[in-house]
Design an enzyme around this catalytic site. Sequence first.
Site, PDB file in Angstrom:
ATOM      1  N   SER A  86       0.856  -1.183   0.000  1.00 56.84           N
ATOM      2  CA  SER A  86       0.000   0.000   0.000  1.00 56.84           C
ATOM      3  C   SER A  86       0.888   1.228   0.000  1.00 56.84           C
ATOM      4  CB  SER A  86      -0.875  -0.011   1.262  1.00 56.84           C
ATOM      5  OG  SER A  86      -1.493   1.243   1.472  1.00 56.84           O
TER       6      SER A  86
ATOM      7  N   TYR B  14      -3.164  -0.298  10.128  1.00 55.69           N
ATOM      8  CA  TYR B  14      -3.013  -0.658   8.713  1.00 55.69           C
ATOM      9  C   TYR B  14      -1.635  -0.245   8.197  1.00 55.69           C
ATOM     10  CZ  TYR B  14      -4.292  -0.911   3.725  1.00 55.69           C
ATOM     11  OH  TYR B  14      -4.344  -1.210   2.377  1.00 55.69           O
TER      12      TYR B  14
END
Length: 263
Positions: free
Chosen positions: A149, A162
Amino acid sequence: MSNFKMDVFNLDGKIALVTGGIYGIGFGIASALAAAGATIVYNSNTTEAVAQAEKDYEAKGIDAKGYVFDITDEEAVAAAIKQIEEEVGTIDILVNNAGIIKRIPMLEMSAADYRQVIDIDLTGQFIVSKAVIPGMITKGHGKIINICSMMSELGRETVSAYASAKGGLKMLTKNICAEFGEHNIQCNGIGPGYIATPQTAPLREEGHPFNNFIIDKTPAARWGEVEDLQGPAVFLASDASNFVNGHVLYVDGGILASIGKQP
């Protein structure tokens, strides 16, 4: 005259496991690998999700086989990989796609919520990779693609767990490269930017402040599409990337290259 042949992108005869390949990015990547010739295996942790995905794959003309297992359960993963090897064959390509996000401000986030995100988005990738690598070593080659990501590089409010997991996944990618590169195993990551999926649809409505923020921040001046991830995935799954290892390919429209437009 160049010796380059386009068939280095061909995945005929290869078996690809896409974790969480039931919709969205995982489904899109699996569809691209299938178009390049790979046999697709996917998983979810519920029977219902696997069954629905089977219909979705059939609708696209893809003969994919689904398995129900939890990527955070080491024994269940080992049993599932053994079953896949017996029923389909040894996995050539692993796409570690399964993951969750919990958008909770850090001071309001419980340690239990934090641990759950780390467990699914990082420990699960370790467990599945560990289960498939021995087969790849025996076969003499393997491709592991971790879905990282931009949060592997950047922080943002409400995504402490996250970002921690994706930063860890970036380093797990490098470590698998370092430890297993000599076995002709390439482990790389794809770092998607902001991608238009059903989950992000509410954020993309015209006039929504976040929609405007992302478009202004992205040099490409648009959200990414799942299709934007398909070419990079085929490249990293194929012989075209045999000397690419430990790298995260950011498919983000240029966000990481820019500090944004001047207001």
